[in-house]
Design an enzyme around this catalytic site. Structure first.
Site, PDB file in Angstrom:
ATOM      1  N   ARG A 124       0.828  -1.214   0.000  1.00  0.00           N
ATOM      2  CA  ARG A 124       0.000   0.000   0.000  1.00  0.00           C
ATOM      3  C   ARG A 124       0.863   1.265   0.000  1.00  0.00           C
ATOM      4  O   ARG A 124       0.541   2.240  -0.689  1.00  0.00           O
ATOM      5  CB  ARG A 124      -0.930  -0.021   1.216  1.00  0.00           C
ATOM      6  CG  ARG A 124      -1.937  -1.139   1.136  1.00  0.00           C
ATOM      7  CD  ARG A 124      -2.544  -1.466   2.471  1.00  0.00           C
ATOM      8  NE  ARG A 124      -1.614  -2.222   3.310  1.00  0.00           N
ATOM      9  CZ  ARG A 124      -1.973  -3.094   4.245  1.00  0.00           C
ATOM     10  NH1 ARG A 124      -3.253  -3.309   4.477  1.00  0.00           N
ATOM     11  NH2 ARG A 124      -1.079  -3.738   4.974  1.00  0.00           N
ATOM     12  N   ARG A 146      12.809  -0.982   6.957  1.00  0.00           N
ATOM     13  CA  ARG A 146      13.342  -1.460   8.224  1.00  0.00           C
ATOM     14  C   ARG A 146      14.849  -1.566   8.114  1.00  0.00           C
ATOM     15  O   ARG A 146      15.370  -1.883   7.028  1.00  0.00           O
ATOM     16  CB  ARG A 146      12.833  -2.872   8.544  1.00  0.00           C
ATOM     17  CG  ARG A 146      11.485  -2.954   9.231  1.00  0.00           C
ATOM     18  CD  ARG A 146      11.544  -2.455  10.683  1.00  0.00           C
ATOM     19  NE  ARG A 146      10.233  -2.515  11.314  1.00  0.00           N
ATOM     20  CZ  ARG A 146       9.298  -1.560  11.225  1.00  0.00           C
ATOM     21  NH1 ARG A 146       9.532  -0.448  10.551  1.00  0.00           N
ATOM     22  NH2 ARG A 146       8.143  -1.699  11.841  1.00  0.00           N
ATOM     23  N   GLU A 195      19.407   0.354  15.025  1.00  0.00           N
ATOM     24  CA  GLU A 195      18.846   1.595  15.572  1.00  0.00           C
ATOM     25  C   GLU A 195      18.313   1.380  16.999  1.00  0.00           C
ATOM     26  O   GLU A 195      17.855   0.285  17.315  1.00  0.00           O
ATOM     27  CB  GLU A 195      17.733   2.127  14.646  1.00  0.00           C
ATOM     28  CG  GLU A 195      16.512   1.239  14.557  1.00  0.00           C
ATOM     29  CD  GLU A 195      15.473   1.795  13.587  1.00  0.00           C
ATOM     30  OE1 GLU A 195      15.768   1.936  12.391  1.00  0.00           O
ATOM     31  OE2 GLU A 195      14.361   2.077  14.055  1.00  0.00           O
ATOM     32  N   HIS A 202      13.931   7.395  12.121  1.00  0.00           N
ATOM     33  CA  HIS A 202      12.719   6.549  12.009  1.00  0.00           C
ATOM     34  C   HIS A 202      11.451   7.388  12.234  1.00  0.00           C
ATOM     35  O   HIS A 202      10.678   7.128  13.166  1.00  0.00           O
ATOM     36  CB  HIS A 202      12.799   5.379  13.004  1.00  0.00           C
ATOM     37  CG  HIS A 202      11.921   4.224  12.621  1.00  0.00           C
ATOM     38  ND1 HIS A 202      12.234   2.915  12.888  1.00  0.00           N
ATOM     39  CD2 HIS A 202      10.709   4.181  11.996  1.00  0.00           C
ATOM     40  CE1 HIS A 202      11.270   2.129  12.440  1.00  0.00           C
ATOM     41  NE2 HIS A 202      10.329   2.868  11.899  1.00  0.00           N
TER      42      HIS A 202
HETATM   43  C1  8YV Z   1       6.340   3.156  13.644  1.00  0.00           C
HETATM   44  C2  8YV Z   1       6.921   1.958  11.468  1.00  0.00           C
HETATM   45  O1  8YV Z   1       6.050   4.411  14.091  1.00  0.00           O
HETATM   46  O2  8YV Z   1       4.659   1.404  11.218  1.00  0.00           O
HETATM   47  C3  8YV Z   1       5.824   1.021  11.142  1.00  0.00           C
HETATM   48  O3  8YV Z   1       6.115  -0.131  10.782  1.00  0.00           O
HETATM   49  O4  8YV Z   1       8.038   1.707  11.176  1.00  0.00           O
HETATM   50  C4  8YV Z   1       6.606   3.257  12.156  1.00  0.00           C
HETATM   51  O5  8YV Z   1       5.512   3.825  11.535  1.00  0.00           O
HETATM   52  C5  8YV Z   1       7.522   2.678  14.429  1.00  0.00           C
HETATM   53  O6  8YV Z   1       7.917   1.434  13.950  1.00  0.00           O
HETATM   54  C6  8YV Z   1       7.201   2.548  15.917  1.00  0.00           C
HETATM   55  O7  8YV Z   1       6.410   1.428  16.173  1.00  0.00           O
END
Ligand code: 8YV
Length: 329
Positions: free
Chosen positions: A157, A240, A269, A287
Site C-alpha cells: 500500500r 526497516r 537503531e 525513524h
Molecule cells: C512506527 C513503522 O512508528 O509502522 C511502522 O512499521 O516503522 C513506524 O511507523 C515505528 O515502527 C514505531 O512502532
C-alpha cells in the site's frame, strides 16, 4: 468485576491513554523508559493485553511467561518485532496499524528522496557552517527527479502511494514485489512495470525500499545489489533496518559506487554505524516516516481499537492471526 490489566509499553498521547484508563487497570510508561527484556517479562506476566511499538521485541520466551495475555497490539504496520507464530500457538491475537499511515509515509519517502537527490541537508550544513561566500555553477549539483526512472522494491500500500505521487514528476515506475500487482493496480500506480530485483536495480535512477523485514528480506540490498546500481543512483530506505547491509552501503557511498542514500531506518537503531556520520552523501533521519501529528494519533487510536476489540472477545479489525482463536486459553 475486576478490571482487565494492560501494559502500554511506551509513552503515548495522554488523552488516548485516559480512554484506556477509564476501562482497564493500566500500567503505563509516560516516562518512556526503554524496558529490558527482563523488565518487560515482569510487567507482562499478569497482563491481559500489551500495546507496544516496533522497538519492543516480543519473543517466544516473553510470550511463554505471560499466561494471561490475549492480545499484543503493535503501534506500527511492520510487526517483525513480534514472534507471531509463538503468539498464534499460545492463542494470543497480534494486531498492527495498517492503512492509517500509508499517505504520510509515502509523503516522507518523497521528502527523503528529494532531500537526498538534491543534497538539501548537505547544502544546509555547509551554509550553517558559514561557508557560503559566493554562488558557483557547480555547487551541490544533484540528480533530477523529474523524467527519471523510479524503482520501488516492496509494492504494497505504501509503495503504491509513492508510485502515484511520481505522476507529477513525469517518472517511469519499475517495481519489484513478492507477487506482481493486477493490471488495474499497476495502472493506478503510474503504469508501474514489474521487474526482477536485478533488472530494477540496473534500470532505476532512484530506488526506494518499502518492503517488510523478515529473514527472507534480510540484506535485500548488499554489496552485490549495490554493484548493479547506476553510480548516479539514489537509494532510500523507509522500510526497516536490516533490509540494507549498512556496512556494504557505507563502502558504496564512500567509493561513489552509488551517489547518495536517504535512510530513516538502520540495522542497530537507535545506534548508527558511526561511519554514516562521516559521509556527506547520506541523509539520516531517526525513524520518523510515519511521524505526522494526525497519523501518529491515528496509529495509537487504531492500536487502541484493536486492543478494545480483543479484550471484548471480538476479532480486532487488524488481527494478523485470526487462527490464534482456535488455540485460545
Ligand atoms: C512506527 C513503522 O512508528 O509502522 C511502522 O512499521 O516503522 C513506524 O511507523 C515505528 O515502527 C514505531 O512502532
Amino acid at each position: 468485576m475486576t478490571k482487565q490489566k494492560i501494559l502500554i509499553a511506551r509513552a503515548t498521547f495522554p488523552d488516548l491513554l485516559a480512554r484506556l484508563e477509564s476501562q482497564f487497570e493500566v500500567e503505563s510508561n509516560q516516562a518512556d523508559e526503554i524496558f529490558s527484556a527482563q523488565t518487560l517479562q515482569e510487567k507482562m506476566r499478569d497482563k491481559d493485553a500489551v500495546m507496544v511499538t516496533a522497538s519492543e521485541a516480543i519473543s517466544a520466551a516473553l510470550i511463554a511467561t505471560s499466561p494471561r495475555l490475549k492480545a499484543i497490539c503493535n503501534i506500527a504496520v511492520g510487526y517483525n518485532n513480534i514472534d507471531v507464530a509463538a503468539a498464534t500457538a499460545a492463542g494470543i491475537m497480534v494486531t498492527n496499524t495498517p492503512d492509517v499511515l500509508n499517505e504520510t509515509t509515502a509523503d516522507f519517502g518523497w521528502a527523503l528522496l528529494m532531500a537526498t537527490a538534491r543534497r538539501i541537508t548537505e547544502a544546509e550544513h555547509w551554509l550553517r557552517a558559514g561557508h557560503w561566500d559566493k554562488w558557483r555553477y557547480d555547487a551541490f549539483l544533484g540528480a533530477d527527479l523529474h523524467g527519471s526512472t523510479l524503482g520501488i522494491i516492496g509494492m504494497g500500500r505504501i509503495g503504491q502511494a509513492i508510485a502515484r505521487r511520481s505522476m507529477g514528476f513525469d517518472m517511469r515506475v519499475r517495481y519489484h514485489n513478492r507477487s506482481p500487482l493486477t493490471p488495474q493496480q499497476e495502472a493506478h500506480a503510474n503504469a508501474a512495470a514489474y521487474r526482477s530485483k536485478e533488472a530494477l536495480l540496473r534500470e532505476a535512477d532512484h530506488v526506494v525500499l518499502v518492503l517488510p523485514y523478515s529473514a527472507a528480506t534480510h540484506h535485500t540490498i548488499g554489496a552485490a545489489e549495490l554493484a548493479l546500481m547506476k553510480p548516479s543512483a539514489t537509494l532510500v530506505n523507509i522500510a526497516r533496518g536490516g533490509i540494507v547491509d549498512d556496512v556494504a552501503l557505507i563502502a558504496a557511498l564512500r567509493t561513489g559506487r552509488v551517489a547518495a542514500a536517504g535512510l530513516d531506518v538502520f540495522e542497530h537503531e537507535p545506534a548508527l554505524h558511526p561511519d554514516f556520520l562521516t559521509l556527506s552523501n547520506v541523509v539520516l533521519t531517526p525513524h520518523i516516516a510515519s511521524a505526522s501529528a494526525p497519523t501518529r494519533r491515528a496509529m495509537v487510536q487504531c492500536a487502541t481499537d484493536n486492543l478494545l476489540a480483543a479484550l471484548a472477545g471480538r476479532i480486532p479489525p487488524n488481527c494478523l492471526n485470526p487462527e490464534s482463536i482456535t488455540n485460545n486459553h
